[in-house]
Every structure is written in C-alpha cells, then in structure tokens.
Design a protein around this motif. Structure first.
Motif, PDB file in Angstrom:
ATOM      1  N   GLN A   1     -42.058   7.051  41.911  1.00  0.00           N
ATOM      2  CA  GLN A   1     -42.384   7.787  40.697  1.00  0.00           C
ATOM      3  C   GLN A   1     -41.957   9.261  40.725  1.00  0.00           C
ATOM      4  O   GLN A   1     -42.351  10.023  39.846  1.00  0.00           O
ATOM      5  CB  GLN A   1     -43.892   7.711  40.423  1.00  0.00           C
ATOM      6  N   VAL A   2     -41.186   9.652  41.708  1.00  0.00           N
ATOM      7  CA  VAL A   2     -40.709  11.034  41.773  1.00  0.00           C
ATOM      8  C   VAL A   2     -39.249  11.022  42.219  1.00  0.00           C
ATOM      9  O   VAL A   2     -38.930  10.446  43.262  1.00  0.00           O
ATOM     10  CB  VAL A   2     -41.529  11.890  42.764  1.00  0.00           C
ATOM     11  N   THR A   3     -38.380  11.648  41.436  1.00  0.00           N
ATOM     12  CA  THR A   3     -36.971  11.723  41.816  1.00  0.00           C
ATOM     13  C   THR A   3     -36.432  13.121  41.547  1.00  0.00           C
ATOM     14  O   THR A   3     -36.966  13.866  40.718  1.00  0.00           O
ATOM     15  CB  THR A   3     -36.108  10.707  41.042  1.00  0.00           C
ATOM     16  N   ALA A   4     -35.362  13.457  42.253  1.00  0.00           N
ATOM     17  CA  ALA A   4     -34.673  14.721  42.009  1.00  0.00           C
ATOM     18  C   ALA A   4     -33.199  14.547  42.345  1.00  0.00           C
ATOM     19  O   ALA A   4     -32.844  13.837  43.296  1.00  0.00           O
ATOM     20  CB  ALA A   4     -35.278  15.850  42.834  1.00  0.00           C
ATOM     21  N   TYR A   5     -32.359  15.201  41.553  1.00  0.00           N
ATOM     22  CA  TYR A   5     -30.911  15.089  41.702  1.00  0.00           C
ATOM     23  C   TYR A   5     -30.292  16.479  41.727  1.00  0.00           C
ATOM     24  O   TYR A   5     -30.550  17.301  40.835  1.00  0.00           O
ATOM     25  CB  TYR A   5     -30.314  14.294  40.536  1.00  0.00           C
ATOM     26  N   ALA A   6     -29.478  16.741  42.738  1.00  0.00           N
ATOM     27  CA  ALA A   6     -28.728  17.988  42.810  1.00  0.00           C
ATOM     28  C   ALA A   6     -27.369  17.771  42.155  1.00  0.00           C
ATOM     29  O   ALA A   6     -26.736  16.728  42.345  1.00  0.00           O
ATOM     30  CB  ALA A   6     -28.555  18.426  44.259  1.00  0.00           C
ATOM     31  N   ILE A   7     -26.924  18.759  41.388  1.00  0.00           N
ATOM     32  CA  ILE A   7     -25.663  18.659  40.656  1.00  0.00           C
ATOM     33  C   ILE A   7     -24.770  19.820  41.074  1.00  0.00           C
ATOM     34  O   ILE A   7     -25.180  20.986  41.015  1.00  0.00           O
ATOM     35  CB  ILE A   7     -25.919  18.672  39.138  1.00  0.00           C
ATOM     36  N   TYR A   8     -23.553  19.492  41.498  1.00  0.00           N
ATOM     37  CA  TYR A   8     -22.644  20.463  42.092  1.00  0.00           C
ATOM     38  C   TYR A   8     -21.378  20.624  41.255  1.00  0.00           C
ATOM     39  O   TYR A   8     -20.943  19.690  40.572  1.00  0.00           O
ATOM     40  CB  TYR A   8     -22.236  20.015  43.502  1.00  0.00           C
ATOM     41  N   ASP A   9     -20.769  21.793  41.353  1.00  0.00           N
ATOM     42  CA  ASP A   9     -19.454  22.049  40.774  1.00  0.00           C
ATOM     43  C   ASP A   9     -18.410  21.331  41.628  1.00  0.00           C
ATOM     44  O   ASP A   9     -18.341  21.547  42.842  1.00  0.00           O
ATOM     45  CB  ASP A   9     -19.194  23.559  40.754  1.00  0.00           C
ATOM     46  N   SER A  10     -17.605  20.476  41.012  1.00  0.00           N
ATOM     47  CA  SER A  10     -16.650  19.681  41.789  1.00  0.00           C
ATOM     48  C   SER A  10     -15.502  20.514  42.346  1.00  0.00           C
ATOM     49  O   SER A  10     -14.850  20.106  43.309  1.00  0.00           O
ATOM     50  CB  SER A  10     -16.083  18.550  40.924  1.00  0.00           C
ATOM     51  N   GLU A  11     -15.248  21.680  41.753  1.00  0.00           N
ATOM     52  CA  GLU A  11     -14.152  22.526  42.231  1.00  0.00           C
ATOM     53  C   GLU A  11     -14.554  23.321  43.465  1.00  0.00           C
ATOM     54  O   GLU A  11     -13.807  23.417  44.436  1.00  0.00           O
ATOM     55  CB  GLU A  11     -13.713  23.481  41.116  1.00  0.00           C
ATOM     56  N   THR A  12     -15.746  23.896  43.430  1.00  0.00           N
ATOM     57  CA  THR A  12     -16.176  24.790  44.513  1.00  0.00           C
ATOM     58  C   THR A  12     -17.190  24.155  45.450  1.00  0.00           C
ATOM     59  O   THR A  12     -17.418  24.661  46.549  1.00  0.00           O
ATOM     60  CB  THR A  12     -16.801  26.060  43.918  1.00  0.00           C
ATOM     61  N   GLY A  13     -17.816  23.068  45.015  1.00  0.00           N
ATOM     62  CA  GLY A  13     -18.875  22.460  45.804  1.00  0.00           C
ATOM     63  C   GLY A  13     -20.195  23.192  45.709  1.00  0.00           C
ATOM     64  O   GLY A  13     -21.162  22.833  46.389  1.00  0.00           O
ATOM     65  N   ALA A  14     -20.270  24.211  44.852  1.00  0.00           N
ATOM     66  CA  ALA A  14     -21.484  25.020  44.741  1.00  0.00           C
ATOM     67  C   ALA A  14     -22.571  24.280  43.965  1.00  0.00           C
ATOM     68  O   ALA A  14     -22.288  23.542  43.016  1.00  0.00           O
ATOM     69  CB  ALA A  14     -21.164  26.342  44.049  1.00  0.00           C
ATOM     70  N   LEU A  15     -23.815  24.495  44.362  1.00  0.00           N
ATOM     71  CA  LEU A  15     -24.958  23.936  43.651  1.00  0.00           C
ATOM     72  C   LEU A  15     -25.083  24.611  42.292  1.00  0.00           C
ATOM     73  O   LEU A  15     -25.149  25.834  42.192  1.00  0.00           O
ATOM     74  CB  LEU A  15     -26.230  24.169  44.470  1.00  0.00           C
ATOM     75  N   ARG A  16     -25.104  23.813  41.222  1.00  0.00           N
ATOM     76  CA  ARG A  16     -25.198  24.370  39.873  1.00  0.00           C
ATOM     77  C   ARG A  16     -26.555  24.105  39.227  1.00  0.00           C
ATOM     78  O   ARG A  16     -27.050  24.922  38.452  1.00  0.00           O
ATOM     79  CB  ARG A  16     -24.096  23.791  38.969  1.00  0.00           C
ATOM     80  N   SER A  17     -27.153  22.954  39.520  1.00  0.00           N
ATOM     81  CA  SER A  17     -28.440  22.653  38.895  1.00  0.00           C
ATOM     82  C   SER A  17     -29.152  21.547  39.656  1.00  0.00           C
ATOM     83  O   SER A  17     -28.589  20.925  40.572  1.00  0.00           O
ATOM     84  CB  SER A  17     -28.258  22.247  37.426  1.00  0.00           C
ATOM     85  N   LEU A  18     -30.386  21.320  39.267  1.00  0.00           N
ATOM     86  CA  LEU A  18     -31.188  20.235  39.823  1.00  0.00           C
ATOM     87  C   LEU A  18     -32.048  19.663  38.708  1.00  0.00           C
ATOM     88  O   LEU A  18     -32.602  20.405  37.891  1.00  0.00           O
ATOM     89  CB  LEU A  18     -32.073  20.737  40.962  1.00  0.00           C
ATOM     90  N   VAL A  19     -32.122  18.337  38.654  1.00  0.00           N
ATOM     91  CA  VAL A  19     -32.988  17.654  37.696  1.00  0.00           C
ATOM     92  C   VAL A  19     -34.079  16.937  38.482  1.00  0.00           C
ATOM     93  O   VAL A  19     -33.784  16.198  39.429  1.00  0.00           O
ATOM     94  CB  VAL A  19     -32.206  16.644  36.841  1.00  0.00           C
ATOM     95  N   ALA A  20     -35.322  17.177  38.116  1.00  0.00           N
ATOM     96  CA  ALA A  20     -36.457  16.535  38.785  1.00  0.00           C
ATOM     97  C   ALA A  20     -37.312  15.821  37.752  1.00  0.00           C
ATOM     98  O   ALA A  20     -37.464  16.294  36.617  1.00  0.00           O
ATOM     99  CB  ALA A  20     -37.289  17.572  39.535  1.00  0.00           C
ATOM    100  N   LEU A  21     -37.867  14.677  38.147  1.00  0.00           N
ATOM    101  CA  LEU A  21     -38.683  13.880  37.235  1.00  0.00           C
ATOM    102  C   LEU A  21     -39.968  13.432  37.918  1.00  0.00           C
ATOM    103  O   LEU A  21     -39.935  12.948  39.059  1.00  0.00           O
ATOM    104  CB  LEU A  21     -37.927  12.635  36.763  1.00  0.00           C
ATOM    105  N   ASN A  22     -41.077  13.590  37.218  1.00  0.00           N
ATOM    106  CA  ASN A  22     -42.345  12.991  37.613  1.00  0.00           C
ATOM    107  C   ASN A  22     -42.508  11.741  36.762  1.00  0.00           C
ATOM    108  O   ASN A  22     -42.816  11.817  35.568  1.00  0.00           O
ATOM    109  CB  ASN A  22     -43.500  13.968  37.380  1.00  0.00           C
TER     110      ASN A  22
END
Length: 508
Positions: free
Chosen positions: A396-417
């Motif tokens: 019942q708890v998930t989180a996803y990291a989202i990265y820039d494909s060019e630089t590999g830098a972390l751009r955002s995170l989505v979390a769900l309860n």
C-alpha cells in the motif's frame, strides 16, 4: 468490523501505536544502466471506435471538454499525443462511400456498445479536431474471409493516410482475435491481408506499420496444445510463426486489465494494492523481452482498470486515479514501451465522457487526475526523456524516482499512500505515512511538493479532487483554482495520508 477497529487492526499488524508510520527511502543517484527512456506520451489514449466522433469534432467544432482536456495533456506533456482508435467495435466497421454522416453506430437495447458501425467520407474530418501533431494508430476490421471487410480496410486506411500522412503511425487488424483456425493459418492470413492493404494504400508491400497481437492478457492466453508454446495465442507465437517475415510489424501489442469488473474479490483496495498491479505488469516480462530482442517495441495498446468497461464505485472513483499513477510508473520501469488507456462515452473507467450515454452522465472522472499528475512529472523540463525507478514498493505504499535521461540527474519523485480510506470511516482511522527521503545533494536542492488529495478513495466528484490546490471543471474540462505547492519537512520528510499521492520536484 467498524472503521476505527479496522484501522487499529492495521496498525497492530504494522507494529504502530498511533495512526502514523515512518519509512526511510534512499533515492539512487542515477537510474539503472540501460533503463528505457520514456516521454509523457507513454500514457497514450485508446478510444473505442464507435465513440471517436464524440471525442473529436471537426475543423470548425469540438466539444469544449475534449478541447480543454486534450490541450492540457499536450501542453503539460510537451510531446505529441498518441491515440489508438479501436476496440471490439472495430471488427465490424463498414465503409459506405455515399453515406453523408461521418459515423453511424448500431446498438441493441441495453448493450453499451455497437454491433455494427458504418463510416462515410466525412469520417476523416474528425482528425482536424486534434492537435496538429497528434499521432494515430487506426484499427481496421478483420478477418479476411468476411466479404467486404478487406475492401473496407483499404478504403479506411487510404482515407486516413491521405489525411494524416506520417501521423498515421500504426494499423491494427482486428481486436483480440482468436480465430477458428490454427496459428500458422492465422499468420498466413494476416501476412496476405497486410500485403494487400500495403500495396493498395502505400504502394509498398513491406510498409512497417502494423501491430502484431492485440490479444488478451498473458494470464488469459490459451494454447491449442498445452505442451507446445508455439500453439499459444500470444505475440511470441505470432513472431515465431513468421508474422513479421516481410518486416511489416511495427509494434507487438497485448491488452491488459486487472480483472473482470464483476469478479467477487474486486473492490477499491484490490485495485489500489500495488502487489496486484505489479503481478499483472510483470506477467508481460517474457513476451516483452521476446519482441524487444527482435527490435519490435512491446506495447499495451488497450488497458484500464477492470475489463467490461469498469465497475461503478471503483473505476469511476479517486481510487482509480491513484491506481493509474502506480500502474503507469511501475510499467514505465519495465520494457513495456507504451500504455493505451481505453475509454468511451458511458463507460465507468473512462478518464472523461464527452456525452451522456447508457445511463452514465457526461463529465470528467477522477481518473483524469492520474493522467494529470503523470504528465506533470514526465513532461517537465520541456519534455526531455525520463527514466523511472521504483524506490519503494510495498502493498500500500510506493514511490518512484524520475531522472533526466540526458544527464541522469534526479528530477522528481512520485509517492503514493495506497491504503483505501473513505471519509465515512472518520479522520482518526486515516493512516498517515511519513516518508523520509535521502538523496544526493539534499542540502543544496530545492524541493517543491504537489499534493493529490480527495476526501477519500470513494470520491466520484472530480471537482472534489485537488492537485496542487487546483481542480478540473466537471463539464468544461478547464482547470480552476490557484496552484499551491508545499515543501518537504525536516530531514526530507514527506507526509501522506491514506489515499493520497504527491509529486516532489527537485531543483539541484
């Protein structure tokens, strides 16, 4: 069990003494090597053939709800929208050259889909209502041995190609077919059918434009001989039987729903449970790997929550919005290259219904907010490619990291309860989770939080849902309200109540 007792039972299982829980998440510095790159149109639309007119319009008129919602998807995503026109009704589409109406659907009383569809030359004006860079996959009638369908397929494909040119990116022969013939016979018919259409429409028998498959989910695959995998009605078997011998296959396509709408175990918590979602997505692993190894992208060309057009009280609630987010982002970190969310007027799982039909009203549905949040995440930074990693995966708890494909830098995170909670249960029973995010450059990064909230998973009113303080007008599809963003708490703390989600964007 009353709601408060149920909450305490949950907390007891979690080893907690109050309605809260703490989780620490270490976000990787970069995505896994060779993780697929996606864009916002990873979330594509699949529209039932008989309802395409109502989701479109023509060069001079389009339903304002359609215009506003589609424009928002396009603008947020920074990528061309992809639309598949198909579904069960495509198998009985006929071409009537002197028909003045664009499309006529024929219905039986009490049935929420057509048994027959006829098209006239004015049908192609519907494409004018979409953004000018929209790409289309067009479903064609099939099978070959029904008199008149081959001719209809040629006329429909030719008219679409003349109208769209390179924006016609795919042709789909039939929908979820399993013929009364063997797989080798089916493959031979398909190859011959495609050759004939290609020669007539494109002047090129080897035009690479077809989807192979469009079968039911892997969990429903049937085999003529249980001991011989090559007799199973799957994308893999089609490829093994030579369906791409002329190089015409552009996509390998399978359809996926969670379960049949009236399955007894299905409720909002079943839909929101991440393990259920992961099970169905993971069932595509071997098929996707097989087609990908042959250089053919694997897609779920038609998908949504519950087969049979959805279930009232589940597919048309806020629970479906949360499921949409979890399902999309979990799929994105596999080798499934696109999801086509299916919809029609009058159906429960649609993101919006442009007209009232089959006893269901017109309007936006809560699941649209799932689209909205994902478009915000994947379309950021001008639409540059993104890579997705699951960093927290519990029931019942998930989180996803989202990265820039060019630089590999972390751009955002989505979390769900994903704990299902309804307002009538009382706020005291609402489990709150604090996720402590740890990531590279934490001290020097600015993090903004966009919350997706509602009064409960059972909410049906789209105007009672909020994303960053804004909502979608139910009948016009326009965004209302002022945008409100928050910040992370001390030590990267993100708090989420049951049946909530958040998008955290990083500026490092």
């Amino acid at each position: 069990m009353n709601p408060l007792c149920r909450a305490w039972a949950m907390l007891s299982l979690l080893g907690l003494s109050s309605a809260s829980r703490n989780i620490s998440v270490q976000i990787p510095d970069h995505p896994v090597q060779d993780r697929q790159v996606i864009h916002a149109n990873y979330q594509s639309l699949s529209i039932e053939f008989f309802s395409f007119m109502e989701y479109s319009g023509n060069a001079t008129y389009s339903n304002p709800m359609n215009t506003n919602l589609i424009s928002q998807i396009r603008d947020l995503g920074n990528a061309p929208i992809k639309v598949r026109i198909g579904g069960s009704s495509q198998s009985s589409v006929w071409w009537i050259p002197d028909q003045e109406q664009r499309l006529i659907g024929y219905y039986e009383d009490g049935i929420d889909k057509t048994y027959n569809v006829t098209l006239g030359p004015a049908f192609f004006s519907a494409f004018d209502a979409w953004p000018e860079d929209t790409e289309f996959v067009l479903g064609l009638p099939y099978p070959k041995d029904e008199e008149g369908l081959l001719e209809a397929s040629i006329e429909i494909a030719a008219g679409a190609y003349e109208k769209l040119g390179p924006r016609l990116v795919g042709l789909e022969l039939g929908n979820e077919r399993q013929e009364s013939v063997s797989l080798p016979e089916f493959t031979e018919y398909f190859v011959d059918y495609a050759d004939t259409i290609n020669e007539a429409v494109f002047g090129d028998k080897n035009k690479k434009i077809y989807t192979a498959g469009t079968f039911l989910a892997p969990t429903l695959i049937e085999c003529e001989d249980p001991d011989d995998e090559t007799t199973c009605w799957s994308v893999e078997s089609l490829l093994e039987n030579g369906i791409n011998k002329n190089g015409v296959i552009k996509y390998a396509d399978t359809h996926q729903y969670m379960l049949l709408f009236d399955t007894p175990i299905v409720n909002r918590q079943y839909l929101m449970n991440h393990n259920n979602t992961a099970f169905f997505v993971d069932s595509h692993h071997e098929l996707a790997a097989h087609s990908t190894a042959q250089g053919i992208p694997y897609i779920l060309g038609e998908t949504n929550s519950l087969f049979g057009h959805g279930q009232a009280g589940i597919s048309d609630t806020f629970a479906a919005a949360l499921w949409t987010i979890d399902y999309t982002l979990y799929s994105a970190q596999t080798n499934i290259t696109s999801l086509g969310f299916h919809q029609s007027f009058g159906w429960r799982y649609s993101a919006w219904r442009p007209i009232s039909a089959f006893g269901e009203p017109a309007g936006v549905l809560p699941s649209y907010y799932g689209f909205w949040l994902v478009q915000e995440a994947l379309g950021a930074d001008g639409g540059w490619g993104k890579q997705v990693e699951v960093v927290l995966a519990e029931d019942q708890v998930t989180a996803y990291a989202i990265y820039d494909s060019e630089t590999g830098a972390l751009r955002s995170l989505v979390a769900l309860n994903l704990w299902s909670w309804d307002e009538e249960e009382g706020e005291d029973s609402r489990l709150e989770i604090s996720i402590h995010l740890q990531y590279k450059g934490q001290g020097g990064c600015r993090a903004s939080v966009l919350k997706l909230t509602a009064a409960g998973a059972d909410v049906k009113d789209p105007e009672a849902v909020r994303l960053a303080g804004q909502y979608v007008d139910e009948l016009e599809g326009s965004v209302r309200g002022s945008r409100k963003t928050g910040v992370l708490g001390p030590n990267g703390r993100l708090s989420l109540k049951a049946s909530e989600a958040a998008l955290v964007t990083f500026d490092c």
